[in-house]
Enzyme design. Structure first.
Site, PDB file in Angstrom:
ATOM      1  N   ASN A 212       0.824  -1.201   0.000  1.00 14.57           N
ATOM      2  CA  ASN A 212       0.000   0.000   0.000  1.00 14.57           C
ATOM      3  C   ASN A 212       0.866   1.262   0.000  1.00 14.57           C
ATOM      4  OD1 ASN A 212      -2.589   1.554   0.612  1.00 14.57           O
ATOM      5  ND2 ASN A 212      -1.315   2.139   2.354  1.00 14.57           N
ATOM      6  N   GLU A 213       0.546   2.186  -0.887  1.00 14.71           N
ATOM      7  CA  GLU A 213       1.145   3.519  -0.957  1.00 14.71           C
ATOM      8  C   GLU A 213       2.659   3.510  -0.724  1.00 14.71           C
ATOM      9  OE1 GLU A 213      -1.106   6.246   1.472  1.00 14.71           O
ATOM     10  OE2 GLU A 213      -2.880   6.054   0.199  1.00 14.71           O
ATOM     11  N   PRO A 214       3.395   2.866  -1.606  1.00  9.99           N
ATOM     12  CA  PRO A 214       4.856   2.802  -1.431  1.00  9.99           C
ATOM     13  C   PRO A 214       5.507   4.176  -1.526  1.00  9.99           C
ATOM     14  CG  PRO A 214       4.209   2.022  -3.610  1.00  9.99           C
ATOM     15  CD  PRO A 214       2.944   2.204  -2.834  1.00  9.99           C
TER      16      PRO A 214
END
Length: 515
Positions: A212-214
């Protein structure tokens, strides 16, 4: 204890034979980018995120049978469920099989209700003290060398976890993961390989969302990483390739969801301002099993006040349309599908149409319909869920924004879909495929049609309802010796409240439904 009670309840259900057939495996049309089931129908998903950021790492709502029943009754057919690395592997190489069993039971119970699950390896700024929970196991980050400057350099203090991303310590930890320091990326791949081996036989699991959301990595050493295309090319895409190939050794079929840097999907241009990806994870051969995951957050929270005009224009006329269009442009290059896996920070109230949250959530949902995009709304209400108050009571004025009439399965190619939450009028146009024997399925929620609803269709179509669930409308081609002769124009389906006049609608009335 709660997990044990849930397990016993599940065993009781299975022993009584109360179980529906397994959900169809879903794949992606590599060129047209649709989600498609085993019958060839195009699938569209509406749902909600359920992520527990901390022990016990699974959301309590998912153990509540009545709330699962409510999700089904509201027509949701997807849940993005936290598949937390720390909960799965609290000690390196030692997996928590009790946790996996609970997640498996949750996915089974959701599947029994016709709800697919995206298993999401969720994180926000990795671990404490960068953030308020351990999105990755502490043992992983503790193995990394210290940054050049102590946390929270270059800031003096952190007032919210979002600011941790700009610190060198957090960025350095991400870079160690991307650089596979002491096998860090391989350990992430091993985590996902283990998860995939446990869930590969569950068709209710729609996909695995890898990260998620790197974050971009250590921008203090390489400032160019703040350009999302550069970060995607040198850091994110290689990590996603490594992890996806590990998954494919044990699971060839389940979809893999991958996400660029969060501002990398606003621009579709090649180069430094785009996502930086040149192929889907694993390469071109996996286009039919790959999904571009993207998020949309634009407006600020205004405490129940009307939406400022300048912000509405910026979000709803500039940023939002640009993002949805850019994602479609990316798909033309990369192939595979796309899914709006998060949007939110808006708690709408349909009785207050000028409320900023109502306006913004309404805009995102209309854009998703315009681009025929699937979505899962972000659960912003800690400990209660997006749709329930703290006593567990459903909140009608919030639910009615997200519980919408929509086509869950289309026997052909959808060309347009709209739903007006004020007039309750739904309209679908599509090009039918006579070779598909299963019906087009429309979900019609009772919350919008208390006095019943009327269905109009073009002349080549016929319709029926599910007598056990009158919210399910089924539309098929009429039986004729020359079906193709009927298909001279795009087919249409319109649904309105039964109290509405239908004189202004071109299609013929197909049926009227009372509850």
């Amino acid at each position: 204890m709660a997990g044990m009670r849930f397990f016993l309840a599940l065993c009781c259900l299975l022993s009584t034979g109360v179980f529906v057939s397994a959900l169809s495996r879903v794949h992606v049309h590599p060129d047209r980018h649709w989600f498609m089931d085993d019958t060839g129908r195009v699938r569209i998903f509406h749902g909600v995120n359920m992520v527990q950021k901390g022990y016990p790492w699974y959301p309590a709502q998912m153990l509540n049978q009545s709330q699962l029943d409510e999700l089904q009754s509201w027509g949701f057919n997807s849940v993005r469920l936290g598949m937390m690395w720390t909960g799965t592997e609290p000690q390196e190489g030692r997996y928590n099989h009790t946790y996996i069993s609970i997640i498996r039971n949750i996915t089974t119970e959701l599947g029994r209700r016709g709800i697919y699950v995206i298993l999401d390896m969720h994180q926000d700024a990795l671990v404490r003290p960068f953030t308020f929970y351990d999105g990755v196991p502490p043992w992983l980050v503790q193995s990394f060398p210290p940054p050049d400057h102590p946390y929270p350099w270059p800031l003096e203090n952190i007032t919210s976890w979002q600011y941790a991303y700009v610190t060198q310590a957090c960025s350095h930890a991400f870079q160690c993961l991307y650089d596979n320091y002491k096998g860090a990326a391989e350990k992430m791949a091993s985590f996902w390989k283990f998860v995939a081996s446990e869930f590969s036989n569950q068709t209710s699991v729609l996909g695995y969302e890898l990260l998620n959301e790197p974050w971009v990595g250590d921008w203090t050493r390489d400032p160019e990483l703040l350009l999302p295309g550069h970060a995607g090319k040198v850091n994110l895409s290689p990590l996603h390739d490594r992890v996806s190939l590990a998954i494919r050794t044990v699971d060839e079929e389940t979809l893999i969801f991958y996400e660029p840097v969060t501002w990398g999907y606003i621009f579709s241009e090649d180069g430094v301002f785009g996502s930086g990806y040149e192929h889907v994870p694993g390469g071109k051969a996996f286009q039919n099993r790959s999904v571009f995951s993207y998020h949309y957050y634009c407006s600020l929270y205004h405490g129940g006040q009307p939406y400022p005009e300048y912000e509405r224009v910026a979000c709803d006329q500039i940023v939002g349309p640009k993002l949805f269009s850019a994602v479609q442009e990316d798909l033309k290059v990369l192939g595979g599908g796309a899914f709006l896996t998060e949007f939110g920070t808006c708690s709408p109230n349909t009785s207050q149409p000028d409320l900023s949250d109502t306006v913004e959530c309404g805009f995102v949902l209309r854009e998703a319909d315009r681009f025929l995009q699937s979505w899962t709304y972000w659960d912003t209400f800690k400990g209660t869920g997006a749709f329930w108050d703290r006593s567990g009571r459903a909140i009608p004025e919030r639910i009615s924004m997200f519980v919408r009439t929509y086509a869950r399965a289309v026997a052909g190619i959808p060309t347009a879909m709209t739903f007006d939450v004020v007039t309750r009028r739904f309209h679908l146009t599509f090009d039918p495929d006579p070779s598909i024997k299963e019906p087009t399925e429309i979900f019609v929620p009772r919350i919008h049609y208390e006095k019943g609803y009327t269905v109009m269709v073009s002349s080549e179509l016929k319709c029926d309802i599910d007598e056990k669930d009158r919210s399910l409308l089924y539309v098929t081609l009429k039986e004729t010796n020359n079906v193709r002769a009927l298909l001279t124009n795009t087919s249409t389906i319109t649904v309105v409240p039964s109290s509405d006049s239908v004189n202004d609608i071109e299609e013929a009335v197909c049926l009227k439904v009372n509850w």
